[in-house]
Design an enzyme around this catalytic site. Structure first.
Site, mmCIF file in Angstrom:
data_model
loop_
_atom_site.group_PDB
_atom_site.id
_atom_site.type_symbol
_atom_site.label_atom_id
_atom_site.label_comp_id
_atom_site.label_asym_id
_atom_site.label_seq_id
_atom_site.Cartn_x
_atom_site.Cartn_y
_atom_site.Cartn_z
ATOM 1 N N PRO A 2 0.823 -1.207 0.000
ATOM 2 C CA PRO A 2 0.000 0.000 0.000
ATOM 3 C C PRO A 2 0.862 1.265 0.000
ATOM 4 C CG PRO A 2 -0.842 -1.596 1.570
ATOM 5 C CD PRO A 2 0.480 -2.118 1.096
ATOM 6 N N GLU A 3 0.534 2.192 -0.897
ATOM 7 C CA GLU A 3 1.258 3.453 -0.987
ATOM 8 C C GLU A 3 0.357 4.567 -0.459
ATOM 9 O OE1 GLU A 3 3.115 3.884 -4.852
ATOM 10 O OE2 GLU A 3 3.453 1.730 -4.994
ATOM 11 N N LYS A 57 3.186 6.881 4.852
ATOM 12 C CA LYS A 57 2.366 5.675 4.774
ATOM 13 C C LYS A 57 1.920 5.193 6.153
ATOM 14 C CE LYS A 57 4.889 4.186 0.646
ATOM 15 N NZ LYS A 57 5.706 3.098 0.044
ATOM 16 N N HIS A 90 -5.997 -14.453 8.977
ATOM 17 C CA HIS A 90 -4.965 -13.415 8.973
ATOM 18 C C HIS A 90 -5.408 -12.124 9.656
ATOM 19 C CE1 HIS A 90 -2.539 -15.987 6.480
ATOM 20 N NE2 HIS A 90 -3.477 -16.050 5.559
ATOM 21 N N ARG A 109 0.971 -11.336 5.266
ATOM 22 C CA ARG A 109 2.433 -11.468 5.321
ATOM 23 C C ARG A 109 3.029 -10.955 6.634
ATOM 24 N NH1 ARG A 109 4.946 -9.663 -0.383
ATOM 25 N NH2 ARG A 109 6.780 -10.579 0.638
ATOM 26 N N LYS A 150 22.113 15.093 -7.750
ATOM 27 C CA LYS A 150 21.846 13.683 -7.453
ATOM 28 C C LYS A 150 22.254 12.801 -8.631
ATOM 29 C CE LYS A 150 20.298 10.972 -4.237
ATOM 30 N NZ LYS A 150 20.909 10.957 -2.908
ATOM 31 N N ARG A 259 12.876 -4.539 -7.587
ATOM 32 C CA ARG A 259 11.700 -3.722 -7.900
ATOM 33 C C ARG A 259 11.524 -3.628 -9.411
ATOM 34 N NH1 ARG A 259 9.294 -0.840 -3.887
ATOM 35 N NH2 ARG A 259 10.376 -0.662 -1.894
#
EC number: 3.2.2.23
Length: 269
Positions: A2-3, A57, A90, A109, A150, A259
């Site tokens: 989840p973002e 988050k 869960h 998880r 950067k 990713r």
């Protein structure tokens, strides 16, 4: 995972049922999450909920004696349910409320977190976070300044919480596509105009996802048990080999540091 839109969707969904109600007690069925559930949560009793906030988050439940900090981890979700509904495999944590509802935390998880703190300021999970992407503090000028020296690709830099919070893999990929910027571009190569566009696009993509209840790819559910519908609007994420919705070029997928990155070779430069 989840973002920001998924966490904000959860916040908006649970807030009306929590604020003004009282936590009668907590039920912790399995406290072995990413970090052990704080002992103070086990002992909660007769605590009114003053506010439900979000930082990055993290969901923040304000109580008279302190704060509950909740992180959904990789697969967590929060639902408002009738108190009498029995838990499933869960369902690890419940907050039993005075209005007959229960806030139920589900996490297959077990990589989420339920923490307690007397004071938010200086807490180690919140101490070094960048600005909120939907705030005025995050803008093109700020982004250009932070990118100027950067020497890393722009996509992982966008996902660094020290730069800006809550922009994870899905929304970094989608925002870079919308801005026409290749994910492997050096951050320092972006012009001020590109940074201004990218900052605007990030805000627009996040707001649109929040409107749609977030993105459900596997585990995430809204507080009413429904999936998030932004998955139906994804332009590149999860669409490897499918035609770009703009130019028809097959979407490319690469993987760095476990990713996946999705982009269009034609539309993103």
């Amino acid at each position: 995972m989840p973002e920001l839109p998924e966490v904000e969707t959860s916040r908006r969904g649970i807030e009306p049922y929590l604020v003004g109600a009282t936590i009668l007690h907590a039920v912790v069925r399995n406290g072995r999450l990413r970090w052990p559930v704080s002992e103070e949560i086990y002992r909660l009793s007769d605590q009114p909920v003053l506010s439900v906030q979000r930082r990055a988050k993290y969901l923040l439940l304000e109580l008279p004696e302190g704060w509950i900090i909740i992180h959904l981890g990789m697969s967590g979700s929060l639902r408002i349910l009738p108190e009498e509904l029995p838990p499933e495999k869960h369902d690890h944590v419940d907050l039993v409320m005075s209005n007959g509802k229960v806030l139920r935390y589900t996490d297959p998880r077990r990589f989420g977190a339920w923490l307690w703190t007397k004071e938010l300021e200086g807490h180690n999970v919140l101490a070094h976070l960048g600005p909120e992407p939907l705030s005025d503090d995050f803008n093109g000028e700020y982004l250009h300044q932070k990118c100027a020296k950067k020497k890393t690709a722009i996509k992982p830099w966008l996902m660094d919480n020290k730069l800006v919070v809550g922009v994870g893999n899905i929304y970094a990929s989608e925002s870079l596509f919308a801005a026409g910027i290749h994910p492997d571009r050096l951050a320092s190569s972006l012009s001020l105009a590109e940074c201004e566009l990218l900052a605007r696009v990030i805000k627009a993509v996040l707001l649109r996802s929040i409107e749609q209840g977030g993105t459900t790819l596997k585990d995430f559910l809204q507080s009413d048990g429904k999936p998030g519908y932004f998955a139906q609007e994804l332009q590149v994420y999860g669409r490897k080999g499918e035609p770009c919705r703009v130019c028809g070029t097959p979407i490319v997928a690469t993987k760095h540091a476990q990713r996946a990155t999705f982009y269009c070779r034609q539309c993103q430069k």
